[in-house]
Design a protein around this motif. Structure first.
Motif, PDB file in Angstrom:
ATOM      1  N   ASP A   4       0.847  -1.193   0.000  1.00 34.62           N
ATOM      2  CA  ASP A   4       0.000   0.000   0.000  1.00 34.62           C
ATOM      3  C   ASP A   4       0.882   1.242   0.000  1.00 34.62           C
ATOM      4  O   ASP A   4       2.108   1.164   0.007  1.00 34.62           O
ATOM      5  N   GLU A   5       0.233   2.412   0.018  1.00 41.30           N
ATOM      6  CA  GLU A   5       1.003   3.658   0.012  1.00 41.30           C
ATOM      7  C   GLU A   5       1.852   3.791   1.263  1.00 41.30           C
ATOM      8  O   GLU A   5       2.974   4.288   1.226  1.00 41.30           O
ATOM      9  N   PHE A   6       1.319   3.347   2.386  1.00 37.73           N
ATOM     10  CA  PHE A   6       2.093   3.367   3.628  1.00 37.73           C
ATOM     11  C   PHE A   6       1.493   2.370   4.610  1.00 37.73           C
ATOM     12  O   PHE A   6       0.360   1.910   4.459  1.00 37.73           O
ATOM     13  N   SER A   7       2.274   2.021   5.642  1.00 40.02           N
ATOM     14  CA  SER A   7       1.818   1.150   6.720  1.00 40.02           C
ATOM     15  C   SER A   7       2.111   1.826   8.049  1.00 40.02           C
ATOM     16  O   SER A   7       3.080   2.589   8.176  1.00 40.02           O
ATOM     17  N   VAL A   8       1.276   1.518   9.047  1.00 39.36           N
ATOM     18  CA  VAL A   8       1.366   2.168  10.356  1.00 39.36           C
ATOM     19  C   VAL A   8       1.671   1.135  11.423  1.00 39.36           C
ATOM     20  O   VAL A   8       1.140   0.021  11.401  1.00 39.36           O
ATOM     21  N   GLY A   9       2.543   1.507  12.370  1.00 40.59           N
ATOM     22  CA  GLY A   9       2.867   0.627  13.487  1.00 40.59           C
ATOM     23  C   GLY A   9       2.911   1.402  14.790  1.00 40.59           C
ATOM     24  O   GLY A   9       3.187   2.612  14.802  1.00 40.59           O
ATOM     25  N   GLU A  10       2.625   0.702  15.893  1.00 41.88           N
ATOM     26  CA  GLU A  10       2.610   1.334  17.221  1.00 41.88           C
ATOM     27  C   GLU A  10       3.124   0.347  18.233  1.00 41.88           C
ATOM     28  O   GLU A  10       2.897  -0.861  18.111  1.00 41.88           O
ATOM     29  N   ALA A  11       3.838   0.828  19.265  1.00 37.93           N
ATOM     30  CA  ALA A  11       4.318  -0.064  20.319  1.00 37.93           C
ATOM     31  C   ALA A  11       4.570   0.725  21.597  1.00 37.93           C
ATOM     32  O   ALA A  11       5.043   1.872  21.558  1.00 37.93           O
ATOM     33  N   LEU A  12       4.249   0.093  22.712  1.00 37.31           N
ATOM     34  CA  LEU A  12       4.487   0.652  24.046  1.00 37.31           C
ATOM     35  C   LEU A  12       5.337  -0.357  24.801  1.00 37.31           C
ATOM     36  O   LEU A  12       4.949  -1.520  24.952  1.00 37.31           O
ATOM     37  N   VAL A  13       6.503   0.080  25.283  1.00 36.32           N
ATOM     38  CA  VAL A  13       7.444  -0.833  25.933  1.00 36.32           C
ATOM     39  C   VAL A  13       8.023  -0.163  27.169  1.00 36.32           C
ATOM     40  O   VAL A  13       8.333   1.037  27.156  1.00 36.32           O
ATOM     41  N   GLY A  14       8.200  -0.937  28.247  1.00 32.76           N
ATOM     42  CA  GLY A  14       8.923  -0.442  29.409  1.00 32.76           C
ATOM     43  C   GLY A  14       8.057   0.009  30.560  1.00 32.76           C
ATOM     44  O   GLY A  14       6.848  -0.222  30.592  1.00 32.76           O
ATOM     45  N   GLU A  15       8.698   0.666  31.511  1.00 34.75           N
ATOM     46  CA  GLU A  15       8.049   1.151  32.716  1.00 34.75           C
ATOM     47  C   GLU A  15       8.356   2.631  32.907  1.00 34.75           C
ATOM     48  O   GLU A  15       9.392   3.136  32.466  1.00 34.75           O
ATOM     49  N   GLU A  16       7.446   3.311  33.569  1.00 32.96           N
ATOM     50  CA  GLU A  16       7.671   4.734  33.856  1.00 32.96           C
ATOM     51  C   GLU A  16       8.845   4.894  34.821  1.00 32.96           C
ATOM     52  O   GLU A  16       9.115   4.003  35.617  1.00 32.96           O
ATOM     53  N   PRO A  17       9.530   6.031  34.756  1.00 30.26           N
ATOM     54  CA  PRO A  17       9.272   7.151  33.850  1.00 30.26           C
ATOM     55  C   PRO A  17      10.008   7.053  32.511  1.00 30.26           C
ATOM     56  O   PRO A  17       9.892   7.943  31.678  1.00 30.26           O
ATOM     57  N   GLU A  18      10.766   5.974  32.292  1.00 29.91           N
ATOM     58  CA  GLU A  18      11.502   5.862  31.031  1.00 29.91           C
ATOM     59  C   GLU A  18      10.702   5.175  29.920  1.00 29.91           C
ATOM     60  O   GLU A  18      11.224   4.979  28.816  1.00 29.91           O
ATOM     61  N   LEU A  19       9.496   4.798  30.223  1.00 26.81           N
ATOM     62  CA  LEU A  19       8.617   4.112  29.268  1.00 26.81           C
ATOM     63  C   LEU A  19       8.704   4.730  27.870  1.00 26.81           C
ATOM     64  O   LEU A  19       8.762   5.947  27.715  1.00 26.81           O
ATOM     65  N   ALA A  20       8.695   3.855  26.850  1.00 25.90           N
ATOM     66  CA  ALA A  20       8.796   4.311  25.453  1.00 25.90           C
ATOM     67  C   ALA A  20       7.503   4.024  24.711  1.00 25.90           C
ATOM     68  O   ALA A  20       6.949   2.929  24.825  1.00 25.90           O
ATOM     69  N   LYS A 142       7.916  -3.946  12.945  1.00 26.05           N
ATOM     70  CA  LYS A 142       7.442  -5.299  12.633  1.00 26.05           C
ATOM     71  C   LYS A 142       5.927  -5.305  12.463  1.00 26.05           C
ATOM     72  O   LYS A 142       5.384  -5.913  11.541  1.00 26.05           O
ATOM     73  N   ARG A 143       5.234  -4.619  13.358  1.00 24.02           N
ATOM     74  CA  ARG A 143       3.772  -4.552  13.264  1.00 24.02           C
ATOM     75  C   ARG A 143       3.332  -3.837  11.994  1.00 24.02           C
ATOM     76  O   ARG A 143       2.349  -4.233  11.361  1.00 24.02           O
ATOM     77  N   ALA A 144       4.043  -2.779  11.641  1.00 25.91           N
ATOM     78  CA  ALA A 144       3.694  -2.056  10.415  1.00 25.91           C
ATOM     79  C   ALA A 144       3.862  -2.950   9.195  1.00 25.91           C
ATOM     80  O   ALA A 144       3.001  -2.979   8.308  1.00 25.91           O
ATOM     81  N   MET A 145       4.951  -3.684   9.128  1.00 27.30           N
ATOM     82  CA  MET A 145       5.218  -4.533   7.974  1.00 27.30           C
ATOM     83  C   MET A 145       4.246  -5.714   7.908  1.00 27.30           C
ATOM     84  O   MET A 145       3.907  -6.186   6.825  1.00 27.30           O
TER      85      MET A 145
END
Length: 398
Positions: A4-20, A142-145
């Motif tokens: 497709d024209e583009f793909s979207v991915g999202e991820a939440l990893v880690g613990e506060e306050p350094e959570l990404a 990885k999720r986007a692909m």
């Protein structure tokens, strides 16, 4: 491969306050993502200056990756976290997914990535910032692909998932049967004690009864919400006029379900149902004192989410006072309509009501007047055969 024209991915990893937290889009240079890449680079927002992901100075990664800070950069310390561990982590993750074949090496030159990166201002541990952002970026790519999640996954999880920030799931009553506890006692101190005693169950609905609301106003719903933020709360307004206004009031007070009287004019009920939908609440029509609920409900051009077949307290012991034909009501309103029954429900007849087709049994004094409120509620749940759906459920990403 990006088809497709583009793909979207999202991820939440880690613990506060350094959570990404990473949100990203991958697309070809000549796509809308390529245009967004150049627009962001050429016209940065103040405090959110985009930077290229680089392995080290003078060595940007391929696919070319633009990092957009989510949080406003207010100090050199904030800037160091973005230009240091976050930038390095995103770049290393992009390079590694190419090396691992997640992004085909032959396509890396023709693609661009726009990555929105969250770094908390209170984060101090550079090692954690690096590791969490590295992991989140790899996972998001990885999720986007793989175009994760599929629509089937979204539909499966939407009524089960708990958002990490709010800490509870929104229950849209998609998995009956349910036990509705009617708090008709106009005494907040007693009501508070009952609420604290009720078991925490996905199959429990807490009703702010009409007498309670008449004494304390619809804002009593918010007081209940403070005690049980995760619960489905029903505001039994028994609306007879100005349906849209009263539905809005209850919705603003965070009611999940709002009740209107079936004795109201058809136009009032229709406005009530439409307004409930606007505020994100489920609509309930109460048939108390209706001689012919089926005919009245048949006149509605929009149908309620719930119909309550209701025997009044004053007549619930009379032999001739029955709930009515549940299946006929369901035919009039549609298969998705939930049917609640109220009036004279005891543990001995709760199963009979469910066997007759009820989705919700409404219980008042048999629970609220019991010496052991928690035990009484659990006895009803046991009679209903209710199990906690997610009690042994392990959350997984894929």
């Amino acid at each position: 491969m990006i088809k497709d024209e583009f793909s979207v991915g999202e991820a939440l990893v880690g613990e506060e306050p350094e959570l990404a937290h990473i949100d990203l889009a991958i697309g070809r240079k000549n796509s809308k993502i390529g245009q967004a890449f150049m627009d962001s680079l050429a016209q940065p927002r103040q405090g959110h200056t985009p930077i290229l992901a680089v392995i080290r100075p003078n060595l940007p990664v391929k696919p070319s990756t633009l990092i957009l800070p989510k949080v406003t950069i207010r100090s050199l310390e904030d800037a160091d976290k973005i230009f240091g561990p976050a930038q390095s982590a995103v770049a290393k993750a992009v390079a590694d997914v190419v090396e691992e074949g997640v992004i085909p090496k032959e396509e890396a030159e023709s693609l661009v990535i726009v990555a929105s990166v969250f770094v908390h201002p209170r984060g101090k541990d550079y090692s954690r910032i690096y590791r969490y952002n590295y992991g989140a970026t790899k996972l998001a790519i990885k999720r986007a692909m793989e175009k994760f999640p599929s629509i089937d996954k979204v539909l499966e999880e939407k009524d089960k998932a708990t958002h990490g920030v709010i800490g509870f799931r929104m229950n849209n009553l998609k998995n009956p049967p349910y036990l509705e506890v009617a708090l008709d006692i106009p005494d907040w101190r007693r009501v508070e004690g009952i609420i604290r005693s009720l078991p925490r169950s996905d199959s429990l609905i807490i009703e702010a009864g009409t007498p309670l609301i008449k004494r304390y106003g619809v804002e009593v719903v918010q007081k209940i919400r403070q005690l049980r933020p995760e619960s489905v709360i029903l505001a039994d307004l028994k609306t007879l006029d100005t349906g849209n206004i009263e539905a809005r009031m209850a919705g603003d007070a965070t009611a999940n379900v709002v009740a209107c009287s079936g004795l109201a004019p058809v136009n009032t009920m229709e406005k009530f149902i439409e307004e409930c939908e606007k505020v994100g609440a489920l609509s309930l029509i109460d048939t108390l004192n209706l001689s012919d609920p089926k005919t009245v409900l048949g006149k509605l051009t929009v149908k309620p989410n719930i119909v309550e077949l209701h025997r009044a307290i004053d007549v619930e012991e009379e032999e001739e006072a029955r709930w009515g034909n549940i299946e006929e009501i369901r035919k009039v309103c549609g298969d998705d309509t939930l049917i609640a029954v109220a009036g004279g429900i005891r543990t001995k007849n709760a199963k009979k009501a469910l066997d007759a087709g009820a989705d919700i049994i409404v219980v008042g004094r048999a629970i609220t007047g019991a010496k052991d409120v928690a035990g009484a509620a659990r006895a009803f749940l046991q009679q209903m055969g209710v199990e906690e759906v997610d009690q042994f459920r392990v959350m997984t990403d894929f």
